[in-house]
Design a protein around this motif. Sequence first.
Motif, PDB file in Angstrom:
ATOM      1  N   LEU A   1      40.261 109.739 -30.256  1.00 12.11           N
ATOM      2  CA  LEU A   1      40.725 108.789 -31.026  1.00 12.11           C
ATOM      3  C   LEU A   1      40.885 107.533 -30.103  1.00 12.11           C
ATOM      4  O   LEU A   1      41.801 107.715 -29.164  1.00 12.11           O
ATOM      5  N   LEU A   2      40.505 106.319 -30.505  1.00 10.16           N
ATOM      6  CA  LEU A   2      40.711 105.216 -30.038  1.00 10.16           C
ATOM      7  C   LEU A   2      41.859 104.560 -30.711  1.00 10.16           C
ATOM      8  O   LEU A   2      41.535 104.179 -31.894  1.00 10.16           O
ATOM      9  N   LEU A   3      42.958 104.389 -30.145  1.00 13.92           N
ATOM     10  CA  LEU A   3      44.267 103.727 -30.916  1.00 13.92           C
ATOM     11  C   LEU A   3      44.455 102.353 -30.526  1.00 13.92           C
ATOM     12  O   LEU A   3      44.398 102.053 -29.121  1.00 13.92           O
ATOM     13  N   MET A   4      44.387 101.696 -31.488  1.00 15.98           N
ATOM     14  CA  MET A   4      44.322  99.990 -30.806  1.00 15.98           C
ATOM     15  C   MET A   4      45.451  99.214 -31.732  1.00 15.98           C
ATOM     16  O   MET A   4      45.564  99.449 -33.140  1.00 15.98           O
ATOM     17  N   ASP A   5      46.520  98.656 -31.235  1.00 13.36           N
ATOM     18  CA  ASP A   5      47.843  98.205 -31.686  1.00 13.36           C
ATOM     19  C   ASP A   5      47.676  96.694 -31.233  1.00 13.36           C
ATOM     20  O   ASP A   5      48.080  96.416 -30.203  1.00 13.36           O
ATOM     21  N   GLY A   6      46.896  96.077 -32.137  1.00  9.63           N
ATOM     22  CA  GLY A   6      46.809  94.508 -31.964  1.00  9.63           C
ATOM     23  C   GLY A   6      47.543  93.594 -32.748  1.00  9.63           C
ATOM     24  O   GLY A   6      47.356  92.500 -32.674  1.00  9.63           O
ATOM     25  N   ASP A   7      48.316  94.291 -33.831  1.00  7.06           N
ATOM     26  CA  ASP A   7      49.102  93.455 -34.915  1.00  7.06           C
ATOM     27  C   ASP A   7      50.503  92.936 -34.380  1.00  7.06           C
ATOM     28  O   ASP A   7      50.986  92.013 -34.904  1.00  7.06           O
ATOM     29  N   ARG A   8      50.964  93.388 -33.298  1.00 11.00           N
ATOM     30  CA  ARG A   8      52.305  93.152 -32.762  1.00 11.00           C
ATOM     31  C   ARG A   8      53.223  93.247 -33.905  1.00 11.00           C
ATOM     32  O   ARG A   8      54.076  92.285 -33.966  1.00 11.00           O
ATOM     33  N   MET A   9      53.047  93.847 -34.731  1.00 14.29           N
ATOM     34  CA  MET A   9      54.007  94.175 -35.918  1.00 14.29           C
ATOM     35  C   MET A   9      55.766  94.062 -35.569  1.00 14.29           C
ATOM     36  O   MET A   9      56.383  93.511 -36.148  1.00 14.29           O
ATOM     37  N   GLY A  10      55.946  94.956 -34.661  1.00 15.05           N
ATOM     38  CA  GLY A  10      57.334  94.796 -34.045  1.00 15.05           C
ATOM     39  C   GLY A  10      57.971  93.365 -33.689  1.00 15.05           C
ATOM     40  O   GLY A  10      58.982  92.829 -34.065  1.00 15.05           O
ATOM     41  N   ALA A  11      56.928  92.840 -33.075  1.00 16.26           N
ATOM     42  CA  ALA A  11      57.217  91.293 -32.613  1.00 16.26           C
ATOM     43  C   ALA A  11      57.417  90.453 -33.950  1.00 16.26           C
ATOM     44  O   ALA A  11      58.429  89.562 -33.751  1.00 16.26           O
ATOM     45  N   TRP A  12      56.493  90.593 -34.647  1.00 17.02           N
ATOM     46  CA  TRP A  12      56.485  89.850 -36.034  1.00 17.02           C
ATOM     47  C   TRP A  12      57.828  90.039 -36.579  1.00 17.02           C
ATOM     48  O   TRP A  12      58.592  89.224 -37.140  1.00 17.02           O
ATOM     49  N   LEU A  13      58.151  91.515 -36.857  1.00 18.82           N
ATOM     50  CA  LEU A  13      59.311  91.606 -37.651  1.00 18.82           C
ATOM     51  C   LEU A  13      60.864  91.284 -36.885  1.00 18.82           C
ATOM     52  O   LEU A  13      61.667  90.775 -37.637  1.00 18.82           O
ATOM     53  N   SER A  14      60.701  91.454 -35.606  1.00 19.39           N
ATOM     54  CA  SER A  14      62.005  90.864 -34.955  1.00 19.39           C
ATOM     55  C   SER A  14      61.953  89.435 -34.716  1.00 19.39           C
ATOM     56  O   SER A  14      62.727  89.026 -33.957  1.00 19.39           O
ATOM     57  N   ALA A  15      61.041  88.634 -35.108  1.00 18.39           N
ATOM     58  CA  ALA A  15      60.883  87.177 -34.686  1.00 18.39           C
ATOM     59  C   ALA A  15      61.179  86.860 -33.371  1.00 18.39           C
ATOM     60  O   ALA A  15      61.997  86.085 -32.967  1.00 18.39           O
ATOM     61  N   ASP A  16      60.336  87.523 -32.408  1.00 13.03           N
ATOM     62  CA  ASP A  16      60.365  87.153 -31.230  1.00 13.03           C
ATOM     63  C   ASP A  16      60.032  85.728 -31.099  1.00 13.03           C
ATOM     64  O   ASP A  16      59.175  85.197 -31.827  1.00 13.03           O
TER      65      ASP A  16
END
Length: 678
Positions: A627-642
């Motif tokens: 399984l190739l897991l790709m996390d490119g949405d930066r969801m945590g950064a969006w939600l925490s308003a970095d």
Amino acid sequence: MNNDRFWQTKLAARLHDPLEKPLILMRTEEGHEGGTSAWLREKLGLAELPPPVRKAVEKADHWASAADRAAFPNRDADGRWPRWQQVRFHERPVIIHPLTGEAFDLARLSEIEPEQAKALAQSHLEGLIHAGDLQRTALAFWRVGPEIDAPEIRSLWVQLPADTRVPDHSIHDHLDLTAALAACFAADAGGPALLAVSLGPVQDFIAAGRSTSDLWAGSHLLSRMSWEAMRVVCERLGPEAILFPRLRGVPLVDLWLRDDMGLDPSLFAVCEWTKQKSDANPLFAAALPNRFTALVPAGQARELAEAIISRVRDWAREQAETAFRKLLAAAEIEDDPGRYGYEQIARQLEGFPEVHWVSVPWSLVDTDAEGKVEASTPRLVEAMRPFFESEPPGFLGTPAWRLLSGGVVLEDGWFWKPNPGVLYPALHELLERALGAVKSVRAFGQTEEGGWRDSLTGEAEWLTHDRTHLDLGPGQRKDTLWARVAQNPRYRSWVKEGEHLSALGALKRLWPTLFVEELKGLDRDVSRFVVSSHTMALASSIARALRDGKALPDKLRAELESVREHVALPRKLAAELRDHPDRGLLRRLPAWLDEQTGDDEDEQAGHRARKQLEAWLGAKPEAYYGLLLMDGDRMGAWLSADDEFTLPHEACFHPQIRAALESFKADPAFLEYARSNR
């Protein structure tokens, strides 16, 4: 507060603006508040509201607007908005992505006449009214209001902006927040509060498994428990009280609306979950996260949190007891309340799931006699200070708040002195930091587990009907609960030979069965198919053979014809096999290979089976898959308003507004505010 008054307030708040507002703004004599909304208020008996309700709705609208969007200068001396702010959406319809600031120009919408827009909206919403029932009507408006069955505007309807000057959020978003705030004002003199709830453990619970089914079960079970927690809030305050995640359109929530809250079933006829008969049904998706944020009356926050903890823990224990009863029945052991397994379940599931919560009341925001925010907000500063190194802490130290606090004076008059809604970012920051602090304190309750431990984690005794069986070593367990179940081929998905699971392991292993039976009890006849890891590994080899046109050898064909068990295939391969003459045989191939290999890893039988496959395939069959897991949405950064992901206010302004900013050179305060980050 009585139930009718509560739902009257929520409905009145939801109807303060019409859904078609952007399409009729500045195009009708009566104004946008005199169209569909006025007609609906009259039809629902909300035309004349009691003063407390009217006040709650007005206050909620103002706070929601401040929380939703950027602030703008007040109306001029004649009570009109300045011309540069008068965006005629029908002439230049633009919507903006709230995260990226990308603008989507829709050309012109002038062909949609105001009367046509009002007629479409009126027809749509009238069909959602549940006569004589304000609660069901409010729930139907929330769920189906954004989904109109009108080809002319169907795609645009859900995106129609709440404020044409800042078109980065929809009218539906604004009405949701207004209704949620109004409910808090009506239910509690203490006003609203943010409530964050987190369930766990997550990673360890999901990872403890031996199959793809175990991984799915752990994830789905946590999602299901999350819904039980959110459901407490939804039942008392309505689903719009959950700010994150958005619950509209989630199949489990739809099921609750239809079967528990009594909404008209025809409203859900187009939903995919009412059609699919397999586990491709969206109800089988782990659609909800293990945490949520809700807007609740401040005086009810603790009570709600305690009710949530009680609900999810009772639910988990009841599910585990049901799983134990099924194991007893499968092993042909008589059920009895005195069985040791029930004592184990109570002990092992005590404190499960972990529930962390924190509440931040809006009353931390200091206000003046007119309900406007005091410039210094000392109580909020003191509450935030322990969690931030900066001074002033967090949002209170940003250029945007420095410009807004206390109000900004422009040449033409006051620039909007903020109401408490504008401090949602600060309250949310405090909520997040406080929840992180609470979760860092790991409560530990000591328990005593004396017998042999379970096969998966080794953390608890394995579940049994007879306490003496826990003293039996691995070679002596011929007549245990788990050994009996394993001997029956019907329950192969429940237990593998030699496995003995704890109460939590048993719940997770039997969860697929329990969930399917839950759906059948709700008149949803759905079947579940599990694609094994062996099948996943073989899928690419089988697909390659099919593409190369290789026919099954006679010997292998004969062996497959003797196999009774069909297995579920990955969707792509199943589609390729749909019209293949050997479809039935190829569905038996993974089961045949498992049978030849056996649990005892029969070297010779397994070697012969693989050689047969190799001869047919022309290469060794795949034994593994990745399984190739790709996390490119930066969801945590969006939600925490970095900072990297935070836009300046002007990035979300309509192009007409951005172009007009240059005229504010004489008033640099507004220009500076517009260019400060949200």
